[in-house]
Design an enzyme around this catalytic site. Structure first.
Site, PDB file in Angstrom:
ATOM      1  N   HIS A 134       0.931  -1.340   0.099  1.00  0.00           N
ATOM      2  CA  HIS A 134       0.058   0.000  -0.018  1.00  0.00           C
ATOM      3  C   HIS A 134       0.877   1.291  -0.013  1.00  0.00           C
ATOM      4  CE1 HIS A 134      -3.333   2.683   0.826  1.00  0.00           C
ATOM      5  NE2 HIS A 134      -4.036   1.713   0.665  1.00  0.00           N
ATOM      6  N   HIS A 135       0.561   2.324  -0.748  1.00  0.00           N
ATOM      7  CA  HIS A 135       1.125   3.385  -0.844  1.00  0.00           C
ATOM      8  C   HIS A 135       1.219   4.158   0.447  1.00  0.00           C
ATOM      9  CE1 HIS A 135       3.259   6.442  -3.073  1.00  0.00           C
ATOM     10  NE2 HIS A 135       2.290   6.541  -4.167  1.00  0.00           N
ATOM     11  N   CYS A 136       0.360   3.783   1.535  1.00  0.00           N
ATOM     12  CA  CYS A 136       0.666   4.595   2.848  1.00  0.00           C
ATOM     13  C   CYS A 136       1.758   4.140   3.615  1.00  0.00           C
ATOM     14  CB  CYS A 136      -0.590   4.253   3.470  1.00  0.00           C
ATOM     15  SG  CYS A 136      -0.855   2.642   4.208  1.00  0.00           S
ATOM     16  N   ASN A 306       6.248   8.469   3.349  1.00  0.00           N
ATOM     17  CA  ASN A 306       6.299   9.259   2.030  1.00  0.00           C
ATOM     18  C   ASN A 306       6.663  10.499   2.223  1.00  0.00           C
ATOM     19  OD1 ASN A 306       4.384   7.317  -0.105  1.00  0.00           O
ATOM     20  ND2 ASN A 306       3.683   6.964   1.806  1.00  0.00           N
TER      21      ASN A 306
END
Length: 455
Positions: A134-136, A306
């Site tokens: 997941h991008h999180c 991120n």
């Protein structure tokens, strides 16, 4: 227990039934594939170096605070490591279809947000490892850093023993209440920090002018684009295709015709979209592309949060001359570097931290659902290692990325370089982008034509 950043949490808030927000890709290796026991042993020996992979997301009631990372006391490595196979003949088409199907499925939010699939049955005795996370959890740069954890630089891996792991206890109601209060108070703290900055008016004025100068080129591009098949609603299913070129060819174009490697790559993509829109019978002067840029500071290297901003680049698909297209892109990128456009975007994202998490969550979901005609596509370029890598003694032949669709963008391009090869992973909506092969062949033809002109 660790609180998630607002930018990380936004990737969870954006996600809905048709927009899974994980990144990943397909890595192809020389055979034979590792056994399940080999795979488990390898991951267990390395997971302590990436503790996030044993943690799950814990949401606070009513989003009164940002989500938390907590240890998953039911963590089961067998759930995350999976196996599949492609049908005969096991070529690119079969692998691409499997990757698209795997990537269309959402990750289970009740578990750590990652999966790895070993894919058998590829031609020439090869196998693939399809990963999704997941991008999180990570941005592109951080995900590349994880390769240094899982992969070896020698054929024979150094024996490692998995250290014992015991999960921390889950947060109790008092801790959750404290985090909720902290989430509501954090905007006030940031306002106090901003007020403290005003006590140094000269420095505050300098930063304000820098942000203004950097933001003006971005704002000037925020005009509505003509209606195009490149943006609009999309469904839950995906198509995925890939293209590849030699990194030496890219460097030759850069050296002979000017610009950077990234400029040359964007010029290749411009040729691909030029061919695509022409094949669809459309006329566009530019294809506006969002280009994510890492703003990770030196002291943040090695972290998995991120730290990414971005800039807008108009790919000049209306220009016939390939060199003119490259020159146009180079001038745009030089101007963005001079005005620090990516830094401005990062500061604007950080300013969103003034909003309470509940309002930030609502605003992010609303923004993701609004129809937009500000950008046609996205292209993210992540440099990888330029030396051979091995996994369980198997040589990594190539690695191709996958990035998610978002906000009405029906086609996106992920770029990754490894050991002398640049690969392009093209993700498209299944229903509205059945012609991704045109884009892929256009990218490769764009590289060939500029290389011919350069040499």
């Amino acid at each position: 227990m660790e609180r998630m950043s607002l930018q990380d949490a936004s990737f969870l808030y954006i996600e809905d039934d048709v927009t899974p927000m994980h990144v990943g890709g397909a890595a192809i290796f020389e055979g034979p594939p590792p056994t399940h026991d080999e795979l488990v042993a390898r991951f267990q020996a390395k997971l302590h170096l990436a503790p996030r992979y044993r943690q799950r997301v814990h949401f606070l009631p009513a989003n009164l605070g940002l989500p938390l990372w907590v240890d998953d006391r039911h963590f089961n490595i067998d759930y995350h490591l999976r196996r599949s196979a492609v049908p005969s003949p096991g070529g690119r088409t079969e692998l691409n279809n499997l990757v698209a199907r795997v990537m269309s499925q959402h990750l289970d939010r009740a578990r750590p947000l990652w999966e790895v699939w070993v894919v058998e049955g590829l031609d020439h005795g090869r196998w693939a490892m399809v990963s999704k996370v997941h991008h999180c959890m990570v941005d592109g740069i951080a995900a590349t850093d994880l390769m240094a954890v899982l992969f070896d630089t020698e054929v024979t891996p150094i024996p490692t023993e998995a250290p014992a792991w015991a999960p921390d206890p889950e947060p109790n109601p008092i801790e959750l209440l404290a985090n909720s209060v902290a989430g509501m108070v954090s905007p006030l703290q940031q306002m106090r920090l901003a007020a403290a900055g005003l006590r140094m008016p000269r420095r505050a004025a300098e930063r304000g002018m820098e942000l203004l100068r950097a933001s003006l080129p971005m704002v000037s591009r925020l005009r509505l684009l003509p209606t195009s098949s490149l943006h609009g609603p999309f469904g839950p299913h995906r198509r995925w295709r890939s293209a590849r070129i030699d990194l030496d060819d890219v460097k030759t174009v850069r050296r002979k015709l000017g610009g950077t490697v990234n400029d040359a790559v964007l010029a290749f993509i411009a040729r691909g979209f030029r061919d695509l829109v022409a094949a669809r019978g459309e006329q566009l002067d530019v294809v506006r592309t969002f280009v994510p840029v890492s703003v990770r500071a030196e002291e943040e290297q090695g972290t998995l949060n991120n730290r990414v901003s971005g800039v807008f680049v108009d790919l000049p698909v209306g220009l016939d001359d390939p060199i003119a297209r490259l020159d146009d892109i180079r001038l745009q990128m030089d101007g963005l570097k001079e005005t620090k456009g990516a830094v401005a975007g990062d500061r604007l994202v950080r300013m969103a931290g003034f909003a309470p998490p509940m309002l930030a969550a609502m605003g992010t979901r609303l923004a993701a659902r609004l129809p937009q005609r500000l950008v046609h596509t996205a292209a993210t370029n992540v440099p990888g290692p330029q030396i051979p890598l091995y996994f369980c003694g198997r040589l990594l032949l190539e690695s191709t990325p996958l990035i998610p669709l978002l906000a009405g963008v029906r086609i996106v391009v992920g770029i990754f370089s490894y050991n002398g090869t640049v690969t392009f992973g093209i993700t498209g909506d299944y229903d509205t982008a059945p012609d991704l092969e045109v884009l892929c062949s256009g990218i490769e033809d764009g590289a060939s034509e500029l290389l011919a002109l350069a040499t």
